[in-house]
Scaffold this active site. Structure first.
Site, PDB file in Angstrom:
ATOM      1  N   ASP A  13     -24.010 -10.510  -3.966  1.00  0.00           N
ATOM      2  CA  ASP A  13     -23.185 -11.287  -3.036  1.00  0.00           C
ATOM      3  C   ASP A  13     -22.792 -12.648  -3.599  1.00  0.00           C
ATOM      4  O   ASP A  13     -22.624 -13.616  -2.859  1.00  0.00           O
ATOM      5  CB  ASP A  13     -23.912 -11.464  -1.685  1.00  0.00           C
ATOM      6  CG  ASP A  13     -24.417 -10.146  -1.155  1.00  0.00           C
ATOM      7  OD1 ASP A  13     -23.622  -9.200  -1.118  1.00  0.00           O
ATOM      8  OD2 ASP A  13     -25.604 -10.056  -0.792  1.00  0.00           O
ATOM      9  N   LYS A  16     -18.457 -11.794  -6.670  1.00  0.00           N
ATOM     10  CA  LYS A  16     -17.897 -11.168  -7.882  1.00  0.00           C
ATOM     11  C   LYS A  16     -16.510 -10.610  -7.628  1.00  0.00           C
ATOM     12  O   LYS A  16     -15.621 -10.711  -8.472  1.00  0.00           O
ATOM     13  CB  LYS A  16     -18.801 -10.010  -8.344  1.00  0.00           C
ATOM     14  CG  LYS A  16     -20.153 -10.444  -8.830  1.00  0.00           C
ATOM     15  CD  LYS A  16     -20.996  -9.253  -9.257  1.00  0.00           C
ATOM     16  CE  LYS A  16     -21.443  -8.359  -8.125  1.00  0.00           C
ATOM     17  NZ  LYS A  16     -22.377  -8.964  -7.178  1.00  0.00           N
ATOM     18  N   GLY A  17     -16.327 -10.013  -6.421  1.00  0.00           N
ATOM     19  CA  GLY A  17     -15.040  -9.382  -6.116  1.00  0.00           C
ATOM     20  C   GLY A  17     -13.893 -10.373  -6.258  1.00  0.00           C
ATOM     21  O   GLY A  17     -12.852 -10.057  -6.830  1.00  0.00           O
ATOM     22  N   GLY A  40     -20.335  -4.363  -1.763  1.00  0.00           N
ATOM     23  CA  GLY A  40     -19.323  -4.745  -0.784  1.00  0.00           C
ATOM     24  C   GLY A  40     -18.564  -5.920  -1.354  1.00  0.00           C
ATOM     25  O   GLY A  40     -19.072  -7.037  -1.379  1.00  0.00           O
ATOM     26  N   HIS A  41     -17.384  -5.653  -1.893  1.00  0.00           N
ATOM     27  CA  HIS A  41     -16.632  -6.716  -2.542  1.00  0.00           C
ATOM     28  C   HIS A  41     -15.505  -7.193  -1.630  1.00  0.00           C
ATOM     29  O   HIS A  41     -14.656  -6.408  -1.220  1.00  0.00           O
ATOM     30  CB  HIS A  41     -16.109  -6.232  -3.899  1.00  0.00           C
ATOM     31  CG  HIS A  41     -17.213  -5.977  -4.871  1.00  0.00           C
ATOM     32  ND1 HIS A  41     -17.100  -5.188  -5.994  1.00  0.00           N
ATOM     33  CD2 HIS A  41     -18.495  -6.412  -4.880  1.00  0.00           C
ATOM     34  CE1 HIS A  41     -18.253  -5.159  -6.635  1.00  0.00           C
ATOM     35  NE2 HIS A  41     -19.110  -5.893  -5.979  1.00  0.00           N
ATOM     36  N   THR A 127     -29.534  -0.545   1.506  1.00  0.00           N
ATOM     37  CA  THR A 127     -28.309  -0.517   2.315  1.00  0.00           C
ATOM     38  C   THR A 127     -28.182   0.813   3.057  1.00  0.00           C
ATOM     39  O   THR A 127     -27.248   1.011   3.815  1.00  0.00           O
ATOM     40  CB  THR A 127     -27.067  -0.702   1.419  1.00  0.00           C
ATOM     41  OG1 THR A 127     -27.054   0.358   0.464  1.00  0.00           O
ATOM     42  CG2 THR A 127     -27.090  -2.037   0.701  1.00  0.00           C
ATOM     43  N   GLN A 222     -23.932  -5.168  -7.296  1.00  0.00           N
ATOM     44  CA  GLN A 222     -25.288  -5.713  -7.121  1.00  0.00           C
ATOM     45  C   GLN A 222     -25.468  -6.856  -8.137  1.00  0.00           C
ATOM     46  O   GLN A 222     -24.500  -7.512  -8.465  1.00  0.00           O
ATOM     47  CB  GLN A 222     -26.385  -4.644  -7.240  1.00  0.00           C
ATOM     48  CG  GLN A 222     -26.347  -3.632  -6.107  1.00  0.00           C
ATOM     49  CD  GLN A 222     -25.298  -2.553  -6.315  1.00  0.00           C
ATOM     50  OE1 GLN A 222     -25.229  -1.937  -7.365  1.00  0.00           O
ATOM     51  NE2 GLN A 222     -24.489  -2.305  -5.320  1.00  0.00           N
ATOM     52  N   THR A 237     -32.257  -2.335  -6.734  1.00  0.00           N
ATOM     53  CA  THR A 237     -31.440  -1.161  -6.506  1.00  0.00           C
ATOM     54  C   THR A 237     -31.831  -0.095  -7.542  1.00  0.00           C
ATOM     55  O   THR A 237     -32.729  -0.312  -8.360  1.00  0.00           O
ATOM     56  CB  THR A 237     -29.936  -1.519  -6.533  1.00  0.00           C
ATOM     57  OG1 THR A 237     -29.206  -0.395  -6.054  1.00  0.00           O
ATOM     58  CG2 THR A 237     -29.454  -1.910  -7.924  1.00  0.00           C
ATOM     59  N   GLY A 300     -23.888  -5.871   7.360  1.00  0.00           N
ATOM     60  CA  GLY A 300     -23.795  -6.908   8.390  1.00  0.00           C
ATOM     61  C   GLY A 300     -25.082  -7.705   8.539  1.00  0.00           C
ATOM     62  O   GLY A 300     -25.186  -8.583   9.385  1.00  0.00           O
ATOM     63  N   LYS A 329     -18.681 -20.694  -4.300  1.00  0.00           N
ATOM     64  CA  LYS A 329     -19.075 -21.293  -3.013  1.00  0.00           C
ATOM     65  C   LYS A 329     -19.631 -22.715  -3.143  1.00  0.00           C
ATOM     66  O   LYS A 329     -20.531 -23.108  -2.382  1.00  0.00           O
ATOM     67  CB  LYS A 329     -20.087 -20.394  -2.311  1.00  0.00           C
ATOM     68  CG  LYS A 329     -19.434 -19.103  -1.773  1.00  0.00           C
ATOM     69  CD  LYS A 329     -20.359 -18.386  -0.842  1.00  0.00           C
ATOM     70  CE  LYS A 329     -19.627 -17.590   0.198  1.00  0.00           C
ATOM     71  NZ  LYS A 329     -20.494 -16.950   1.169  1.00  0.00           N
ATOM     72  N   GLY A 412     -15.757 -21.792  -7.564  1.00  0.00           N
ATOM     73  CA  GLY A 412     -15.200 -21.338  -6.288  1.00  0.00           C
ATOM     74  C   GLY A 412     -15.261 -22.450  -5.251  1.00  0.00           C
ATOM     75  O   GLY A 412     -16.314 -23.058  -5.033  1.00  0.00           O
ATOM     76  N   GLY A 414     -13.534 -21.978  -2.067  1.00  0.00           N
ATOM     77  CA  GLY A 414     -13.069 -21.413  -0.794  1.00  0.00           C
ATOM     78  C   GLY A 414     -12.862 -19.922  -0.980  1.00  0.00           C
ATOM     79  O   GLY A 414     -13.007 -19.396  -2.087  1.00  0.00           O
TER      80      GLY A 414
HETATM   81  P1  IMP Z   1     -29.885   0.060  -2.325  1.00  0.00           P
HETATM   82  O1  IMP Z   1     -29.066  -0.352  -3.489  1.00  0.00           O
HETATM   83  O2  IMP Z   1     -29.081   0.409  -1.109  1.00  0.00           O
HETATM   84  O3  IMP Z   1     -30.903   1.115  -2.677  1.00  0.00           O
HETATM   85  O4  IMP Z   1     -30.759  -1.220  -1.866  1.00  0.00           O
HETATM   86  C1  IMP Z   1     -31.776  -1.763  -2.713  1.00  0.00           C
HETATM   87  C2  IMP Z   1     -31.775  -3.291  -2.642  1.00  0.00           C
HETATM   88  O5  IMP Z   1     -30.580  -3.780  -3.215  1.00  0.00           O
HETATM   89  C3  IMP Z   1     -31.817  -3.854  -1.222  1.00  0.00           C
HETATM   90  O6  IMP Z   1     -32.561  -5.059  -1.244  1.00  0.00           O
HETATM   91  C4  IMP Z   1     -30.366  -4.150  -0.932  1.00  0.00           C
HETATM   92  O7  IMP Z   1     -30.228  -5.157   0.061  1.00  0.00           O
HETATM   93  C5  IMP Z   1     -29.916  -4.622  -2.287  1.00  0.00           C
HETATM   94  N1  IMP Z   1     -28.454  -4.443  -2.510  1.00  0.00           N
HETATM   95  C6  IMP Z   1     -27.820  -3.305  -2.807  1.00  0.00           C
HETATM   96  N2  IMP Z   1     -26.508  -3.533  -2.957  1.00  0.00           N
HETATM   97  C7  IMP Z   1     -26.314  -4.835  -2.753  1.00  0.00           C
HETATM   98  C8  IMP Z   1     -25.169  -5.687  -2.796  1.00  0.00           C
HETATM   99  O8  IMP Z   1     -24.041  -5.264  -3.076  1.00  0.00           O
HETATM  100  N3  IMP Z   1     -25.383  -7.004  -2.529  1.00  0.00           N
HETATM  101  C9  IMP Z   1     -26.616  -7.490  -2.265  1.00  0.00           C
HETATM  102  N4  IMP Z   1     -27.708  -6.746  -2.237  1.00  0.00           N
HETATM  103  C10 IMP Z   1     -27.575  -5.430  -2.467  1.00  0.00           C
END
Ligand code: IMP
Length: 430
Positions: A13, A16-17, A40-41, A127, A222, A237, A300, A329, A412, A414
Site C-alpha cells: 500500500d 505503487k499503482g 489493490g492498485h 486478504t 504487495q 504473502t 476495506g 504521501k 508524492g 497528493g
Molecule cells: P494474502 O496475500 O492474501 O495471503 O495475505 C497475506 C498477508 O499479506 C496479509 O497480511 C495481507 O494483509 C497482506 N497483503 C496481501 N496483499 C496485500 C496488498 O496488496 N497490500 C498490503 N498488504 C497485502
C-alpha cells in the site's frame, strides 16, 4: 532506462499503482510478475478513480499489459476487470496472460477463508482471495494453469481431480460446504472460452519488446516485508514481491532488469497481523489513518500506521538493490509540529541495531528507536517543484536519502497523477 522494476519497500500500500501509472506514460509494456487479486492498485486520473487488482496499472494509459507466469490469476476477477475497464472506455485488446500462470479456483478462496477462521487468534490476516492455497497447489504440482483453459477436456479433467480432493478437505477438515462438480465445471468452461484470446507466450513477448529497445515496466504487488522468503514470516504473502522475481515471474534473465525503483510511503502502514515496531500510539494513529485514508483497497480493512521505519527500508534496499526511491504521501505529514522517524531497533537484550533482525524473536520483541525531525504546516498539494517544498519537508527527504544512501527521485504530494514531484531527470533515471 528500457526496463524498470517497481517494488514496494514496506508492507504494501505504498502507492505503487500511482507511480507505475506515472512511469507508464513513457513506457510501452507494463507487466505484473507475482501475486494475484490480493493487490489493490488505486490510480486517479483527471479526478476519475480506478481500483485494479489483477491487470497491470498500465491499462489506464492504454499500454500493452502482461500478466506473467509468476502471477496467480482468479479468472472471475480478471474477467470482471476486463468488463469494467472496457465499460469505462479503456482498450483491453492488448492484455496478455501467460499460459504458465496458475488459476485461483473457488476452492482456494474457500480454503483461505476457512483456514483463517480456523487459526482464530493465530490467523495471518490474509486478504482471503485464495492466494496462499493457489501457490501451495502450484508448489505441490497439482495446480490448474491458464493454458489448461485451451483444451476443454483437460480443464474438465483437472477440475474433477482437484475437486475430488478439495471437497474432502472442505467437508471433513474445515466443515464447510463442498463444491458441486457440474456447476463449477460449467462456470469455468464458460470463463475458459473468454480467457482464451488473452493467452500468450508472455516470456517471448517481453523478451522481444526488450530486444526492440521498448520500455518495459515491471509492476510489483504487495511488498518486500511481505516476501515469502525474506519478509516477516509467517505474516507474509505467498509469493516473492522482491525485485529479482520480476525476472523469474516473467521469464527473462535477471540481467535484463536495468533499474529498480523502491516505493515507500513517507510513514508506514500494515494490514493484517504481525509486528509493526514503529506503530504510532492512539489517538495520533487514528488521525494519520484518517488523513492518509488508510483503508485497504481490496478488503476495506483499516491499516495500522507507524512512523517511517528506516531499519525496514535499509533491509528492503539490500534485498532489492534499489537504484532510486519514490517517497509517497509526504503531504499526509503536513499536519505535525514534529515527525518521529525510526532509525534503529532496540533489541530484547538491550542492544541497538540499524540492521533488520535476522531472528524472528528479535523482530517480534524489538522497539523502535525514534529520532524526531521538525515538521511543517504548509499543505503540499499545490507544490509543483521539488525546490518549492517547505524546507522542513525537503530536509525530511534529505534525511531519508542520507540514511539509506539512495536518491529520492519521486515525491508524492497528493492522489492525482500530476501530484508527484520529480527531481532532475528522475523519469529517465529511475
Ligand atoms: P494474502 O496475500 O492474501 O495471503 O495475505 C497475506 C498477508 O499479506 C496479509 O497480511 C495481507 O494483509 C497482506 N497483503 C496481501 N496483499 C496485500 C496488498 O496488496 N497490500 C498490503 N498488504 C497485502
Amino acid at each position: 532506462m528500457p526496463s524498470t522494476v517497481i517494488v514496494g519497500a514496506q508492507w504494501g500500500d505504498e502507492g505503487k499503482g500511482k507511480i507505475v501509472d506515472l512511469l507508464a506514460q513513457q513506457s510501452d509494456v507494463v507487466c505484473r510478475f507475482q501475486g494475484g487479486a490480493n493487490a489493490g492498485h488505486t490510480i486517479v486520473v483527471d479526478g476519475e478513480t480506478f481500483k485494479i487488482r489483477l491487470i497491470p496499472s498500465g491499462i489506464v494509459s492504454g499500454k500493452v499489459c502482461v500478466i506473467g507466469a509468476g502471477v496467480v490469476v482468479d479468472p472471475e476477477v480478471f474477467l470482471a476487470e476486463i468488463d469494467e475497464l472496457g465499460a469505462r472506455g479503456l482498450d483491453t485488446d492488448e492484455v496478455y496472460l501467460s499460459g504458465n500462470a496458475h488459476l485461483v479456483m473457488p476452492w482456494h478462496v474457500a480454503i483461505d477463508q476457512a483456514s483463517e477462521r480456523r487459526l482464530g487468534k493465530l490467523q495471518i490476516g490474509t486478504t482471503r482471495r485464495g492466494i496462499g492455497p493457489a501457490y501451495a497447489d502450484k508448489a505441490s504440482r497439482i495446480g490448474i494453469r491458464v493454458q489448461d483453459v485451451l483444451d476443454p477436456k483437460i480443464l474438465r479433467q483437472k477440475i474433477e481431480v482437484a475437486l475430488a480432493e478439495k471437497n474432502l478437505w472442505l467437508e471433513r477438515v474445515y466443515e464447510v460446504e463442498p463444491f458441486d462438480l457440474t456447476e463449477i465445471a460449467e462456470r469455468y468452461e464458460a470463463y475458459a472460452q473468454r480467457l482464451r484470446p488473452f493467452v500468450a507466450d508472455t516470456s517471448l513477448l517481453v523478451h522481444r519488446a526488450l530486444e526492440q529497445g521498448k520500455h518495459v515496466l515491471f509492476e510489483g504487488a504487495q511488498a518486500t516485508l511481505l516476501d515469502l522468503d525474506h519478509g516477516t514470516y509467517p505474516f507474509v504473502t505467498s509469493s516473492n514481491p522482491v525485485a529479482s522475481t520480476a525476472a523469474t515471474g516473467i521469464g527473462i534473465g535477471p540481467n535484463r532488469l536495468d533499474s529498480i525503483l523502491g516505493v515507500a510511503k513517507a510513514y508506514v502502514t500494515r494490514v493484517g497481523e504481525g509486528p509493526l515496531p514503529s506503530e504510532i500510539p492512539s489517538p495520533l494513529q487514528e488521525r494519520i489513518c484518517e488523513l492518509g485514508a488508510e483503508f485497504g483497497t481490496v478488503t476495506g480493512r483499516k491499516r495500522r500506521c507507524g512512523w517511517l521505519d528506516l531499519v525496514g527500508l535499509r533491509y528492503a534496499t539490500r534485498l532489492n538493490g534499489f537504484t532510486s526511491f519514490a517517497l509517497t504521501k509526504l503531504d499526509v505529514l503536513s499536519h505535525f509540529d514534529e515527525i518521529p522517524v525510526c532509525v534503529r531497533y532496540l533489541l530484547p537484550d538491550g542492544t541497538e541495531t540499524d540492521e533488520f533482525p535476522a531472528h524472528q524473536s528479535d523482530f517480534h520483541h524489538c522497539r523502535a528507536v525514534l529520532e524526531t525531525l521538525p515538521g511543517w504546516s504548509e499543505p503540499l498539494d499545490g507544490v509543483e517543484r521539488f525546490e518549492d517544498l517547505p524546507p522542513a519537508a525537503s530536509d525530511y527527504v534529505a534525511f531519508v536519502e542520507r540514511e539509506l544512501g539512495i536518491e529520492v527521485t519521486l515525491i508524492g504530494t497528493g492522489a492525482g497523477r500530476e501530484q508527484v514531484l520529480t527531481r532532475g531527470a528522475a523519469l529517465e533515471r529511475v
